[in-house]
Design an enzyme around this catalytic site. Structure first.
Site, short mmCIF file in Angstrom:
data_model
loop_
_atom_site.label_atom_id
_atom_site.label_comp_id
_atom_site.label_asym_id
_atom_site.label_seq_id
_atom_site.Cartn_x
_atom_site.Cartn_y
_atom_site.Cartn_z
N HIS A 230 0.83 -1.20 0.00
CA HIS A 230 0.00 0.00 0.00
C HIS A 230 0.87 1.25 0.00
O HIS A 230 1.32 1.69 1.06
CB HIS A 230 -0.90 0.00 1.24
CG HIS A 230 -1.80 -1.20 1.30
ND1 HIS A 230 -1.35 -2.46 1.65
CD2 HIS A 230 -3.13 -1.34 1.05
CE1 HIS A 230 -2.36 -3.32 1.62
NE2 HIS A 230 -3.45 -2.68 1.26
N HIS B 202 -4.21 3.23 -3.47
CA HIS B 202 -4.33 2.76 -2.09
C HIS B 202 -3.57 1.46 -1.84
O HIS B 202 -2.75 1.39 -0.93
CB HIS B 202 -5.81 2.55 -1.73
CG HIS B 202 -6.02 1.77 -0.48
ND1 HIS B 202 -6.07 2.37 0.76
CD2 HIS B 202 -6.17 0.43 -0.26
CE1 HIS B 202 -6.23 1.44 1.69
NE2 HIS B 202 -6.30 0.26 1.10
N GLU C 118 -16.99 -4.35 24.92
CA GLU C 118 -16.14 -5.54 25.02
C GLU C 118 -14.94 -5.46 24.09
O GLU C 118 -13.83 -5.86 24.46
CB GLU C 118 -16.95 -6.81 24.68
CG GLU C 118 -18.11 -7.10 25.62
CD GLU C 118 -19.37 -6.36 25.25
OE1 GLU C 118 -19.38 -5.66 24.20
OE2 GLU C 118 -20.37 -6.45 25.99
N HIS D 294 -27.54 -15.70 25.56
CA HIS D 294 -26.56 -15.53 26.64
C HIS D 294 -25.88 -16.84 27.02
O HIS D 294 -25.11 -16.87 27.98
CB HIS D 294 -27.24 -14.91 27.86
CG HIS D 294 -27.49 -13.44 27.72
ND1 HIS D 294 -28.20 -12.90 26.66
CD2 HIS D 294 -27.10 -12.37 28.47
CE1 HIS D 294 -28.25 -11.58 26.79
NE2 HIS D 294 -27.60 -11.24 27.88
#
Lengths: 677, 677
Positions: free
Chosen positions: A39, A272, A422, A484
Site C-alpha cells: 500500500h 491505495h 467488550e 446468553h
C-alpha cells in the site's frame, strides 16, 4: 502534573524537512514496488506527518526499543507498514536491506507490522481500529503507572502515545468505543493523527462515510484540530497544542492527498493498495525532483538522523540519570517499578492463594474473584476491569490501599469501568500488556467473547500476557436464554493458536487456572467460569487440585483397577461425571474419571503421561461438556459417546434447561445402555 | 415520496394513557417478580414510550405478524423483554398466561426476545447494539423494496422502523457503525428512541459513559431531539417530528427514571437486573394507586385495545384494498413482490448458473462473483454488499437495469457500500433477511469474520437466510501476513450450530455452493472463497461437480479398486490432494480422494452414503486443509494424518508461505513415509 521539558531540539530546516518527507515517501513507494505488493498511498500521503513526529517530538532510545518511558507510536492503519518501516530505518532499528525485503518470507518487514518480528513495532496492526484501541490501552497504562510510581520530583513515566489512523479505522465501531472511553477517562497524553485522505478501497470515502468525524470526537470529549497534513509547521503546531491539552485526548484531522506525488494516481483509490507501477513511480520522482535510483537516501538526511540519534541518546541518558536519583530516594518503589516493567513476578506470590475447604458450593466466578483478589494483593501489576458486568463477573480487585477504580483524570486504581465496550476492552487490555508494567485482565460473559474476538486473536499472535475472564460459561446461565448461553465458545477459543483455555471444576482448580494465567508469559489465557454454584471437591477423596496444572488428570482414584469406562469432563460437568461414575460403579462397572481443565496444557505434557491418562485399552470413552463436540473427536475415538450441545440452548431455570439438554445422570446412563457398553 | 395518511386515531385521554403505561409497568414488574429473574428497570421506565408508540403510531395487523407493510418495532435493549411481551399482550399476540410463564422453559416468553419463538418479536435481541443495527437493516430493506416496487399511486411499502435502545446499546461500537451508515444513507424512516436512564449494571452510566450522545448523532447526520420520556405528549410530538424528517434518521433522547414507580429503588442500578422484591413491588403499586393483585389489567385498558385492534384491522384492510388495486394495475410487479416477500425462488433460477470449462485457472472469489451475478440476474431479491472490499471480494452485482449501488436517499440498487463496518454489515444483512423481500449477502475477508461474529451467530439462532461471503480464505493470502490469514476460522464457523460452511475447490463446485446458499431457508451459509487461482477441474476425468451438494464425495475415481489410502481435502487443498494421490499412485499405491466442500451438508446425508465415502476399512486417512485440525479428528480416526496449520501464518509470496507451512507434495509424501503407511 509537572512535565519534564524535552531536550531542546532544533527542528530541521523547511528544506531538510521536505527532503526527509520525500525520503520516507519514496522509500515506501520503492518498497511496495519492489515487493510488487502493498500500500503506497497512505505512506506517501503521511510522509510529512511522520517527518514532523520523528524530527520534533518522538522521544525514543534508538538502541533500546524496550525503554519503559519511550513515546509509543502505533500505526493503526497497519497496511501502511512501509511508512513505519521507513521511519524505523531512519531511527536506526532497520537497515535499507530490510526495506528491500518488504513482504518477503522471514524478513523483518512483513506485509503488516508484526510486534516481535520487527524492533520498534509497538503493536501488530492491520485489522482496522485495533491499533487505535491498543494505543488507548497504552495511554491508560502510562497514566496508571505514572500515578502509581512517579513522585513529585520524579516523573519517571511521562511519555506520549501517538497513533496514526485512516478512514477505515474511523469506520470501525471499536474505534468509537475506545475513543468514547479515552475521552471519558481524560487520557490527555493520547494523540491521534487522522490521515484524512478521502479515499478507501471501494472509492471516495463519501460512498459510505459522510459523517462529521471532528464533531463526533468533540462529542466524545476530545480536543479536535483540523490541519493541512502536508504542512510541516501546521503539523508541529497541532501536536504542540495536543500536548498542551492535558485533560482531553487529541485528534488531529490532517487533510492529505493519498499517494501524494504520484502525478496520475494521487488522490484516487488506484494508489491505495497496489504498487504505483514503474512508470508512475519514475514520474513521481521526476516531478518532485527526486533521484530515480531505488531506495535513495540523501546524505544530508543520513547526517541529520546521525545527529538526531545522538539527541535521542541524550534524552535516554537524562532519563537514566533521573531514574538513578529516583532509585536512590525511593529504593523499594524503584525496584518494584523495574520488576513490574520486566514482567517478573514477586517472590512467593503463590502463597497468597487461598485454599478451599471441601463441601461448600461456590460458583467459580465467585471463587475466581476471591483468588484474583488474593493474587491482586501481592501482585500490584494485576489490573483490569469488566464490560459493565463486574457485579456478575466478580472481577473487582479491592485492596483498600487507594481508590479501587481508575476515574477520569485520576488513575490511581486497579480496576477500570470499561462500559459496555467488550471489543475496546479487549484491545485496551492488549495495549496495557504491550505497554508493560501490568498483567492486565478483562471480563465479560463468555458469550460476549464474540464481540471481542479480534483482540483475543491478536493477543495470541503477539504472545501477550492478557487474561480474559469469561464467566457464565454454559447453558447453566438458564433464564437469560440462548443469546446468553455459550455453546460453541469453548471450541472457538480452543481453535485459536497459542491461547490457553481453562475451565476449572471447582474453587481449588480455579486457583491453579489463575496461577497458570498469571505465570504464562508467552500467550493469553481465557478463564471459563460458571455462573452456578459448584461443590468444592474433597481432595482427600479425589486427586489433588494441583494436578490440574497438567491440563487433564485422573481425578477419582476409585475403581481405577477395574476401569473399563473412561469419563472425561470439564468445569461444572466434572460433578456430573463423578455422579455418573458412582452410578455405574453401583452397577458393578469400573470407571475412570478425568478432569480436563485445560486441553492445551495437557498437550504440553510428556507423551508418557498423556498415554497414562488415556491408555489405548480404555476405548469406552464418554466426554461430558456443555458445549459442541468439535475438538473432542480425537479423545472420543471411534467408539466414544459425547454428551454436550448440538444446538443452541433454551431460556428457563438452569436445572430445567440442563435437563432438557441431557445433562442428567439418568439420561446419560440411558445413553450408555443404548450403546451397549 | 407521498405518504398515505394513517387512519385517524383518537389518542387515549391523558388518564387512560397513564393507565396503559401503568399496566405495562406492572405487568413487567409482576412478570419479573414471578419468574424471580429478569430486568424490571427499563420496562418500568419506558412504559410511557411503549404506550405512545402503541396507541398513536404503530401500524400492525394484530392477527398477522408477517404482514409485509407492518411497522417494525425492535427492542434493542433485549433484556427489557417484559416490556415487549406486555406490549404484545395488549396487541393481542400473547396471553396473560404467557406473561405469567416469563423465563420458563418452553414458554413463549423467554428471557430475551427470541424471533420465531414469540409472535410479533421482530428480532432476537439481548446482545447489545444488535437490535439497533438490525433495525437499520430493516429500514434499509423497507426503502429498497419501496423504491423497487412502489409506483406513484401505490405506496405498497411505506412503513416505519422503530427501535428502543438503552445506554448499553450506545456504548457498543457496532451501534456507531450502523448509525453512521444509516445517517449516510439518509434512512429517514428509522426512528430510534433512547431510554436515557443514566443507569447501567455497574452503577451510574457516568462511571464509564460521559460523552454527548446527541451531539454524536448529529455528527452522524441524524435528527436529534431531547425529551422527558415520561411525558406522553412530548413523546408523541417527538415521534411526529421524527416522521416529518424524511431525509435523516431520528434519535429521540428520552430522559427516564429507571424502575419508575419503585419508591426506594427507582433511579438506581438495584432495579436494573433483578426483581423488585415483594415489598418494593407492593409499595410501588400502592404509591401509584395501582391494585395490588398480580398481573392486573384494568377493564378500560382492555376495552381500549379492543377498539385499537379494530383500528389496526382497518389499517390492514385499507392496505389490502390498495394492494388489490396495485395488483390490478401492475400485475407482474405485484406478483413478484409477493414472491420475494414469501421467500420462494423464481422458477428455473438454477438455469442461470454458468458452467465452467475445465483447464482454466480462476480464483473462487472470481468465479463466485460471476455466479452471484448470473443468479442476481434472475433473482432480484439477491442484494448486499461488502465492507469496503468489493474490488477484492468480487461481490458486486451488475445488472445494468438501474444504478448498481444504493446511494444516500436513492435506494434503487442491488449493492450497498457498507464501509469498513463488518459488524454493522452483518447485522444489517440479518435485518434485511428479517424484514423480508431479500436474500441478503455480505462480504469481507474471512479473517474479518471475527469482527462480525455475533451477527453470524444470531443469523443461525434465528435461522435466517443470510449469506456471508468470506474470501481470502487461507494462508494463501500471502504477503498480507498473519493478521490477514485465517487459520482457525473454518473451525470457528463450523462450530456455530445451524451454520453451513462451504469451501468449494473450483468454479464448478462454487456453483453448487452458491445454489445451496440461495436455496437454504433454515439458516445462514458462509462461503469460503480463495484469493488465489484454482484450476477448473475436468469433470470428465473427475466426479461431477454437482456431487458437491452431498457435502463430501469421492472426486477422483482413479485407483478406487485398490484404494488403501483415503485423502480428504477442501477448497484449494483438493488440488494438492489430487497431486499427492497421483504421486502415491506412481509409487503403486491405491488412493481415494474425497472433496469435502461442506461438512454440514455431509452430516445430513443418509448413513449408507456416509459409510460408503468413509468405509471402515480405509483407516489410512490423510486430511489436508489450510486451517486448524479441530473438527477433523473424527474423520482422521486413530491412525490418520493431518496436514494443516497448528500456528499462525506468515507474510510472503503465497507459494513460499504455503511451502513453509508444509503444503507441498514432497513434504506430504515425506510425512506419509514417516508414518510408514
Amino acid at each position: 502534573m509537572p512535565e519534564s521539558p524535552p531536550l531542546a531540539l532544533q527542528p530541521p530546516s523547511a528544506e531538510l524537512s521536505a527532503k526527509i518527507a520525500n525520503t520516507i515517501r519514496f522509500l515506501s513507494a520503492d518498497g511496495v514496488q519492489k515487493a510488487n505488493s502493498g500500500h503506497p498511498g497512505l505512506p506517501m500521503g503521511s510522509a510529512e506527518i511522520a517527518t514532523v513526529l520523528m524530527t520534533r517530538f518522538l522521544r525514543i532510545d534508538p538502541k533500546d526499543d524496550k525503554w519503559l518511558n519511550r513515546d509509543r507510536f502505533v500505526l493503526s492503519a497497519g497496511h501502511a507498514s512501509m511508512l513505519l518501516y521507513s521511519m524505523l530505518y531512519l531511527q536506526g532499528f532497520l537497515t535499507l536491506e530490510d526495506l528491500k525485503n518488504f513482504r518477503q518470507l522471514d524478513s523483518r518487514t512483513p506485509g503488516h507490522p508484526e510486534h516481535g518480528d520487527t524492533p520498534g513495532v509497538e503493536a501488530t496492526t492491520g485489522p482496522l481500529g485495533a491499533g487505535f484501541a491498543m494505543a488507548a490501552g497504552m495511554a491508560l497504562a502510562e497514566r496508571m503507572l505514572a500515578e502509581a510510581y512517579n513522585t513529585p520530583k520524579f516523573d519517571i513515566v511521562d511519555h506520549y502515545t501517538y497513533v496514526l489512523m485512516g478512514d477505515g479505522c474511523h469506520m470501525e465501531g471499536v474505534t468509537n468505543e475506545a475513543a468514547s472511553l479515552a475521552g471519558h477517562l481524560k487520557l490527555g497524553r493520547l494523540i491521534a493523527i487522522y490521515d484524512d485522505n478521502g479515499i478507501s478501497i471501494e472509492g471516495n470515502t463519501d460512498l459510505a462515510f459522510t459523517e462529521n468525524v471532528g464533531m463526533r470526537y468533540e462529542a466524545l470529549g476530545w480536543q479536535v484540530q483540523d490541519i493541512d497534513g502536508h504542512d510541516c509547521e501546521a503539523i508541529a503546531r497541532a501536536i504542540e497544542n495536543a500536548q498542551a491539552e492535558t485533560s482531553r485526548p487529541s485528534l488531529i484531522v490532517a487533510h492529505t492527498t493519498i499517494g501524494k506525488g504520484a502525478p496520475h494516481k494521487q488522490g484516487t483509490h488506484g494508489v491505495h493498495g497496489e504498487p504505483l507501477g514503474a512508470e508512475e513511480l519514475a514520474a513521481a520522482k521526476a516531478g518532485m525532483g527526486w533521484p530515480a535510483e531505488d531506495f535513495h537516501v540523501p546524505q544530508d538526511v543520513l547526517d541529520y538522523f546521525d545527529v538526531r540519534r545522538g539527541e535521542w541518546m541524550a534524552i535516554r541518558n537524562e532519563w537514566n540519570d533521573l531514574f538513578a536519583a529516583y532509585e536512590k530516594k525511593h529504593r523499594s518503589t524503584a525496584r518494584e517499578l523495574l520488576r513490574v516493567a520486566s514482567g517478573e513476578l514477586p517472590k512467593q506470590w503463590k502463597k497468597a492463594c487461598p485454599e478451599y475447604a471441601p463441601g461448600k458450593a461456590i460458583a467459580t466466578r465467585v471463587s475466581g474473584g476471591e483468588i484474583m483478589n488474593k493474587l491482586g494483593g501481592v501482585i500490584p501489576e494485576l489490573a483490569g476491569g469488566s464490560a459493565d458486568l463486574a457485579p456478575s463477573t466478580k472481577t473487582e480487585i479491592k485492596t483498600g490501599q487507594y481508590p479501587d477504580f481508575v476515574a477520569p483524570g485520576a488513575f490511581l486504581g486497579r480496576n477500570i469501568h470499561f462500559g459496555v465496550r467488550e471489543h475496546a476492552m479487549g484491545w485496551m487490555t492488549d495495549g496495557m500488556a504491550l505497554h508493560g508494567g501490568f498483567i492486565p485482565f478483562c471480563a465479560t460473559f463468555m458469550v460476549f467473547h464474540d464481540y471481542m474476538r479480534p483482540s483475543v486473536r491478536l493477543a495470541a499472535l503477539m504472545r501477550l500476557r492478557s487474561i480474559f475472564v469469561y464467566t457464565h460459561d454454559s447453558i447453566y446461565v438458564g433464564e437469560d436464554g440462548p443469546t446468553h448461553e455459550p455453546i460453541e465458545h469453548l471450541a472457538s477459543l480452543r481453535a485459536i493458536p497459542r491461547v490457553q483455555v481453562w475451565r476449572p471444576c471447582d474453587a481449588n482448580e480455579a486457583i491453579y487456572a489463575w496461577q497458570s494465567a498469571i505465570e504464562r508469559k508467552d500467550g493469553p489465557t481465557c478463564l471459563a467460569m460458571t455462573r452456578q454454584n459448584l461443590m468444592t471437591l474433597d481432595r482427600e477423596k479425589y486427586a489433588p487440585a494441583r494436578d490440574a496444572l497438567k491440563g487433564m488428570y485422573v481425578i477419582d482414584p476409585e475403581g481405577e483397577k477395574t476401569a473399563e469406562i473412561l469419563i472425561v469432563a470439564t468445569g461444572s460437568e466434572v460433578h456430573l461425571a463423578l455422579a455418573v461414575a458412582d452410578a455405574l460403579r453401583g452397577q458393578g462397572r469400573g470407571v475412570r474419571v478425568v478432569s480436563a481443565p485445560c486441553l492445551e496444557a495437557f498437550k504440553l505434557q510428556a507423551e508418557g503421561y498423556r498415554k497414562k491418562v488415556f491408555p489405548k485399552r480404555l476405548k469406552k470413552r464418554l466426554v461430558i461438556e456443555a458445549g459442541v463436540e468439535q475438538g473432542w473427536e480425537g479423545t472420543l475415538g471411534e467408539s466414544g459417546l459425547f454428551v454436550g450441545m448440538d444446538d443452541f440452548g433454551y431460556s428457563g431455570p438452569a436445572a430445567k434447561v440442563a435437563g432438557k439438554c441431557g445433562f442428567a445422570v439418568p439420561a446419560i446412563l440411558e445413553k450408555i445402555a443404548q450403546a451397549a457398553w
